[in-house]
Scaffold this motif. Sequence first.
Motif, PDB file in Angstrom:
ATOM      1  N   SER A  26       0.824  -1.207   0.000  1.00  0.00           N
ATOM      2  CA  SER A  26       0.000   0.000   0.000  1.00  0.00           C
ATOM      3  C   SER A  26       0.861   1.262   0.000  1.00  0.00           C
ATOM      4  O   SER A  26       0.635   2.182  -0.792  1.00  0.00           O
ATOM      5  CB  SER A  26      -0.937  -0.008   1.202  1.00  0.00           C
ATOM      6  N   ILE A  27       1.851   1.302   0.875  1.00  0.00           N
ATOM      7  CA  ILE A  27       2.737   2.468   0.948  1.00  0.00           C
ATOM      8  C   ILE A  27       3.512   2.626  -0.351  1.00  0.00           C
ATOM      9  O   ILE A  27       3.628   3.724  -0.901  1.00  0.00           O
ATOM     10  CB  ILE A  27       3.695   2.346   2.151  1.00  0.00           C
ATOM     11  N   MET A  28       4.033   1.517  -0.887  1.00  0.00           N
ATOM     12  CA  MET A  28       4.820   1.567  -2.110  1.00  0.00           C
ATOM     13  C   MET A  28       3.986   2.091  -3.278  1.00  0.00           C
ATOM     14  O   MET A  28       4.423   2.964  -4.018  1.00  0.00           O
ATOM     15  CB  MET A  28       5.375   0.176  -2.439  1.00  0.00           C
ATOM     16  N   LEU A  29       2.767   1.592  -3.440  1.00  0.00           N
ATOM     17  CA  LEU A  29       1.939   2.008  -4.573  1.00  0.00           C
ATOM     18  C   LEU A  29       1.477   3.458  -4.435  1.00  0.00           C
ATOM     19  O   LEU A  29       1.430   4.197  -5.425  1.00  0.00           O
ATOM     20  CB  LEU A  29       0.756   1.067  -4.737  1.00  0.00           C
ATOM     21  N   ASN A  30       1.140   3.888  -3.224  1.00  0.00           N
ATOM     22  CA  ASN A  30       0.757   5.286  -3.020  1.00  0.00           C
ATOM     23  C   ASN A  30       1.935   6.219  -3.288  1.00  0.00           C
ATOM     24  O   ASN A  30       1.775   7.269  -3.906  1.00  0.00           O
ATOM     25  CB  ASN A  30       0.189   5.495  -1.618  1.00  0.00           C
ATOM     26  N   HIS A  31       3.115   5.824  -2.842  1.00  0.00           N
ATOM     27  CA  HIS A  31       4.327   6.617  -3.104  1.00  0.00           C
ATOM     28  C   HIS A  31       4.589   6.693  -4.609  1.00  0.00           C
ATOM     29  O   HIS A  31       4.915   7.758  -5.151  1.00  0.00           O
ATOM     30  CB  HIS A  31       5.514   5.984  -2.370  1.00  0.00           C
ATOM     31  N   LEU A  32       4.433   5.570  -5.286  1.00  0.00           N
ATOM     32  CA  LEU A  32       4.638   5.520  -6.727  1.00  0.00           C
ATOM     33  C   LEU A  32       3.656   6.443  -7.458  1.00  0.00           C
ATOM     34  O   LEU A  32       4.052   7.177  -8.369  1.00  0.00           O
ATOM     35  CB  LEU A  32       4.475   4.086  -7.224  1.00  0.00           C
ATOM     36  N   ALA A  33       2.392   6.432  -7.045  1.00  0.00           N
ATOM     37  CA  ALA A  33       1.388   7.305  -7.666  1.00  0.00           C
ATOM     38  C   ALA A  33       1.783   8.774  -7.501  1.00  0.00           C
ATOM     39  O   ALA A  33       1.699   9.556  -8.449  1.00  0.00           O
ATOM     40  CB  ALA A  33       0.009   7.038  -7.066  1.00  0.00           C
ATOM     41  N   GLN A  34       2.235   9.148  -6.313  1.00  0.00           N
ATOM     42  CA  GLN A  34       2.665  10.529  -6.067  1.00  0.00           C
ATOM     43  C   GLN A  34       3.869  10.900  -6.932  1.00  0.00           C
ATOM     44  O   GLN A  34       3.922  12.001  -7.508  1.00  0.00           O
ATOM     45  CB  GLN A  34       3.010  10.712  -4.595  1.00  0.00           C
ATOM     46  N   LEU A  35       4.839   9.995  -7.011  1.00  0.00           N
ATOM     47  CA  LEU A  35       6.036  10.249  -7.819  1.00  0.00           C
ATOM     48  C   LEU A  35       5.687  10.460  -9.290  1.00  0.00           C
ATOM     49  O   LEU A  35       6.212  11.370  -9.935  1.00  0.00           O
ATOM     50  CB  LEU A  35       7.014   9.076  -7.703  1.00  0.00           C
ATOM     51  N   LEU A  36       4.788   9.641  -9.822  1.00  0.00           N
ATOM     52  CA  LEU A  36       4.421   9.762 -11.233  1.00  0.00           C
ATOM     53  C   LEU A  36       3.689  11.068 -11.517  1.00  0.00           C
ATOM     54  O   LEU A  36       3.932  11.711 -12.538  1.00  0.00           O
ATOM     55  CB  LEU A  36       3.592   8.557 -11.668  1.00  0.00           C
ATOM     56  N   VAL A  37       2.792  11.459 -10.618  1.00  0.00           N
ATOM     57  CA  VAL A  37       2.068  12.721 -10.804  1.00  0.00           C
ATOM     58  C   VAL A  37       3.053  13.886 -10.822  1.00  0.00           C
ATOM     59  O   VAL A  37       2.985  14.763 -11.694  1.00  0.00           O
ATOM     60  CB  VAL A  37       0.987  12.913  -9.710  1.00  0.00           C
ATOM     61  N   ALA A  38       3.986  13.894  -9.897  1.00  0.00           N
ATOM     62  CA  ALA A  38       4.966  14.988  -9.830  1.00  0.00           C
ATOM     63  C   ALA A  38       5.915  14.971 -11.027  1.00  0.00           C
ATOM     64  O   ALA A  38       6.159  16.008 -11.654  1.00  0.00           O
ATOM     65  CB  ALA A  38       5.755  14.909  -8.526  1.00  0.00           C
ATOM     66  N   ALA A  39       6.448  13.816 -11.358  1.00  0.00           N
ATOM     67  CA  ALA A  39       7.434  13.714 -12.429  1.00  0.00           C
ATOM     68  C   ALA A  39       6.843  14.034 -13.800  1.00  0.00           C
ATOM     69  O   ALA A  39       7.493  14.658 -14.633  1.00  0.00           O
ATOM     70  CB  ALA A  39       8.047  12.322 -12.447  1.00  0.00           C
ATOM     71  N   LEU A  40       5.608  13.599 -14.036  1.00  0.00           N
ATOM     72  CA  LEU A  40       4.987  13.801 -15.346  1.00  0.00           C
ATOM     73  C   LEU A  40       4.162  15.083 -15.420  1.00  0.00           C
ATOM     74  O   LEU A  40       3.643  15.414 -16.475  1.00  0.00           O
ATOM     75  CB  LEU A  40       4.110  12.596 -15.700  1.00  0.00           C
ATOM     76  N   GLU A  41       4.027  15.755 -14.269  1.00  0.00           N
ATOM     77  CA  GLU A  41       3.244  16.996 -14.185  1.00  0.00           C
ATOM     78  C   GLU A  41       1.829  16.784 -14.718  1.00  0.00           C
ATOM     79  O   GLU A  41       1.344  17.506 -15.577  1.00  0.00           O
ATOM     80  CB  GLU A  41       3.956  18.125 -14.951  1.00  0.00           C
ATOM     81  N   ILE A  42       1.182  15.750 -14.171  1.00  0.00           N
ATOM     82  CA  ILE A  42      -0.175  15.403 -14.576  1.00  0.00           C
ATOM     83  C   ILE A  42      -1.125  15.587 -13.402  1.00  0.00           C
ATOM     84  O   ILE A  42      -0.696  15.885 -12.292  1.00  0.00           O
ATOM     85  CB  ILE A  42      -0.248  13.962 -15.119  1.00  0.00           C
ATOM     86  N   LYS A  43      -2.412  15.397 -13.642  1.00  0.00           N
ATOM     87  CA  LYS A  43      -3.421  15.605 -12.607  1.00  0.00           C
ATOM     88  C   LYS A  43      -3.451  14.484 -11.580  1.00  0.00           C
ATOM     89  O   LYS A  43      -3.544  14.725 -10.390  1.00  0.00           O
ATOM     90  CB  LYS A  43      -4.802  15.761 -13.218  1.00  0.00           C
TER      91      LYS A  43
END
Length: 195
Positions: A26-43
């Motif tokens: 759970s922690i890993m996937l939530n962290h991954l979701a946050q990283l992708l949003v920030a890195a790709l500058e998406i919603k």
Amino acid sequence: MVKSDKITIDVFKVVAKSIAESDNLSIMLNHLAQLLVAALEIKGCSIFVLNLEHEELELLASFGLSTNYLSKGPIKADRSVGCALRGEPVIIRDVTRSDRLQYPAAAIKEGLAAIVSVPIFFLQEAIGVLRLYHHEPWDISDRDVDSLVILGENIGLAMMFTRLVNTVQSIKEAVRELPVELGRLSDIRERPLKW
């Protein structure tokens, strides 16, 4: 949006490291979701697992999306975004011009303009979906799509590894809680069975 590569080797390193260094799914996937949003500058970003019994996608992690959008209703695996579970990425560059959405009104109300859905594989079988949401029409580069497919494969490995580690840990704890008398069973050497 101009087509350009956003997933650089540095972004991929950070994402891969976050996957490799966690034993809590759970922690890993939530962290991954946050990283992708920030890195790709998406919603937003969501990660789903396939529930075979109900043929639905179940949310495991999300970032950047409202509770209303996330609770819009069950996500049917065969109707959701052209079903990325068939093994190919599904790219909806403009949600207002697509008939592949299960909940198009909810997507527009959420302010979503584009969706990229990538299968998550384990042993060549789709077990889930990585979904990215953009607030404007998105002409994602082929290289970024390829990177996301590789990421989907890594997420699948991490999901199964984490589940395996957690299962082994649960078994280990259950064995520790057994009565002392059962501990002697481990001392029994192999003996021929008597019928």
